[in-house]
Motif scaffolding. Sequence first.
Motif, short mmCIF file in Angstrom:
data_model
loop_
_atom_site.label_atom_id
_atom_site.label_comp_id
_atom_site.label_asym_id
_atom_site.label_seq_id
_atom_site.Cartn_x
_atom_site.Cartn_y
_atom_site.Cartn_z
N GLN A 1 3.66 -33.40 -20.31
CA GLN A 1 3.21 -32.01 -20.29
C GLN A 1 4.35 -31.04 -20.53
O GLN A 1 4.32 -29.92 -20.06
N GLY A 2 5.36 -31.42 -21.21
CA GLY A 2 6.47 -30.51 -21.49
C GLY A 2 7.75 -31.25 -21.78
O GLY A 2 8.38 -31.06 -22.82
N ILE A 3 8.18 -32.11 -20.87
CA ILE A 3 9.41 -32.88 -21.08
C ILE A 3 9.10 -34.07 -21.98
O ILE A 3 8.20 -34.85 -21.72
N GLU A 4 9.86 -34.17 -23.06
CA GLU A 4 9.66 -35.24 -24.02
C GLU A 4 10.99 -35.94 -24.28
O GLU A 4 12.06 -35.41 -23.99
N VAL A 5 10.88 -37.12 -24.86
CA VAL A 5 12.06 -37.86 -25.30
C VAL A 5 12.04 -37.85 -26.83
O VAL A 5 11.11 -38.37 -27.45
N TRP A 6 13.06 -37.22 -27.42
CA TRP A 6 13.22 -37.21 -28.86
C TRP A 6 14.29 -38.25 -29.24
O TRP A 6 14.99 -38.78 -28.36
N PHE A 7 14.41 -38.49 -30.51
CA PHE A 7 15.33 -39.54 -30.97
C PHE A 7 16.06 -39.06 -32.22
O PHE A 7 15.46 -38.45 -33.11
N ALA B 1 18.22 -41.63 -27.72
CA ALA B 1 17.19 -40.88 -27.01
C ALA B 1 17.78 -39.59 -26.45
O ALA B 1 18.85 -39.60 -25.83
N LEU B 2 17.09 -38.47 -26.66
CA LEU B 2 17.55 -37.16 -26.22
C LEU B 2 16.42 -36.45 -25.48
O LEU B 2 15.27 -36.48 -25.92
N LEU B 3 16.77 -35.81 -24.37
CA LEU B 3 15.77 -35.07 -23.59
C LEU B 3 15.46 -33.74 -24.26
O LEU B 3 16.35 -33.03 -24.73
N ARG B 4 14.18 -33.40 -24.29
CA ARG B 4 13.76 -32.11 -24.82
C ARG B 4 12.68 -31.54 -23.91
O ARG B 4 11.78 -32.25 -23.47
N TRP B 5 12.78 -30.25 -23.61
CA TRP B 5 11.78 -29.57 -22.79
C TRP B 5 11.63 -28.15 -23.31
O TRP B 5 12.54 -27.34 -23.18
N LYS B 6 10.48 -27.88 -23.90
CA LYS B 6 10.18 -26.52 -24.34
C LYS B 6 9.34 -25.86 -23.26
O LYS B 6 8.12 -26.05 -23.17
#
Length: 721
Positions: free
Chosen positions: A451-457, A473-478
């Motif tokens: 619901q907001g926090i995702e794992v990008w690559f 793997a990189l943390l992303r949160w919009k």
Amino acid sequence: MSIDTVDSGMLSRLVRADQLSSIRRSVLTAIPVNVALGVAGMLVAINSGLVLEGVLWFVLSSAVNLGRIVLCRWPYPRSETASAGQNEAEGADHHGVERHLRLAWVSAFVSGLAWALVPILCEGYTSPQAVFYLTVVCGITAGSVTHAPAYAAVPMAFVAPPLLSAVGCLWVAGGFDHIALAVTVMLYLGALIRISRLSELGFRASSRLRNEATAMARSLRTAHARAEDVAQEMRRRSMHDGLTGLLNRDGFMQAAERLLAAPGKGRDAAPVPCMLLLDLDGFKAINDVFGHQVGDDALAGVGRLLQHELADEQAVAGRLGGDEFAILYVPRVDDSRTDASAGADMPAGLPGAPDAAHAPHAPARALAARIIAAVSCTQVRKYGQFGVSIGICVERHAGVSDLLAFADAALYVAKRAGRNQFHIFDATLRRQLDRWRDAERDMAQAMQGGQGIEVWFQPILGDGGRRLDSLEALLRWKHPKHGWIPPEDMISVAAGTGQSEALLRVILAGVSECIRQLQAMGLAHVRVAMNISPREMSRLPVDDIVLESLREQGIATTSLEIEITEETALNIEIAESKLAALVAAHVRIAIDDFGVGYSSLASLRSEFMSRLKIDRSFVHDLAASRNNRVLVDAVLQLGRSLGVEVVAEGVETESDMRALLTLGCHVMQGYHLARPMPMADVLAWARGHAEMQAATEARAPSPQQPVAAERAAGDPVVPAA
């Protein structure tokens, strides 16, 4: 003074009520121990082959314990004439108390009978487990006597059946040793009975004295006025710090609330209230080196100094704890007008000389400057000096808690700026604080179900950009309000709110899913790397969490790579056992951001390391920087000598990529090659890249013509981890 207010009959009833209350408390305290020992006895019986007997005995014992708990929690027997203000003993019904005491005796006797069946579990105390059971029985009987001194009948009813059962079994077993042990147990029973009786006598005497004292206290009505005076003094002391004479935290909060609520304060009338939060610079060193007495003298001196500086001001000051002080200052109307030009007298080293735009802040600035100058001139005996950093918040409609929080944010900036500095809470800090607070509030929900926090690559490419080597793997949160939250802030918020492990598991779940998708696409050789901060490595059982997650997801450990910073590698003893467990399970370890922060050749000595990543600051503009080329070449040579693979981060231009190839670095990562992408996009990118690589290999391209990986179209630009 004689006691005539309570007759002997009433005292006797009060003592009996006290006995019942004490027995109830002691039984509720002893039941968990009884259950724990029952579990141990059942397990020993099961281990010795008596499964049915052990389970049945434990069920019986537990049923009795449950009944005793219900009995102890039954409403206290109260007299119909008892008033609401009376305590349990005074309002108790005498006949009800006696009835409950008898029930307590019966329940204790039944429980003792259950423990008297222990010989069934050890062949009448003749099996190898007899020593264990006899020890448990003796221990639990001694505990019952110790924890139930108020009414001897209850512990005696409990201890007699199991001990007499043990005596009988040992006597029947025969033999000198058994008979001697039986006699010893009998003597032990006698001692317990005697102790129980003596304990009850002591309890009754103590209870009688206590009730007599209560009656006496109620007769001393003439001492009421003095007691009120003492209570008032205690309240005053509870609001003040005994060392400095200033208000303590509670006293400061209350006084500050009153000051803000005063007519004309904190509303629309000038001047604007100012909160100053002070933290002493160098105080810890004085405290550690010269002792707490010198430190206390220093704090007392600061307290006197603040009282002197604020003597003629509308202000309250307090010591919040340690070496932290707070001042709520409401300038007079004349001060707020004349202090707008006070910046000319401020020390040159202080930040932010005031101008017309800073007029509301001028009184607080002037006060902060005076305090800094006074504190920096204060000498602690003959041991040296210290300074003070100050955070300032000037707000008209904020409460005390908010003012303190805002000033604390400003204090953090002032501390980072150096010694004897102050900083004013501004719009930038407000945005940062709002973002931090909202992140703390929303992080738990954002981690649930994507619901907001995702794992990008972000891809890492080998062979000079031809081959997909791995993904990071990189943390992303919009955030819906603040947009992209920097990964380092996410990690700090998680640590501050106790959610570090939950965040780590979110990353592991994303990494595991990505690995599973890569394997389904036929790209099982592509590893996925994830970052673990030094804080997580030191505070969490990272090895257990990672290996457990991979095992649950059915992911091969060889598909995962853990990236740690040089700080972790340099202090390897902190995480050595965890890294060793990961390496033993075939998880690869890489050093991230090599060359910055805790840069040291010592970090290259770890036997756990299989890859190091050159920090982007050395790769940026590499083609034009001879010094950076020399440093990168040195790292590459070290890597070759140690048999460690070297990856270049931050490749953003074609010229930098060419320079790396010239130096012999063929594994790269950066925006020029591929940007970070959500999982679906990176999997599509990987599929397309694999197809392009297969087609390129079919045409047998020249190895001297490296092909840069195609960028992902339309990827949003977000902060790199």
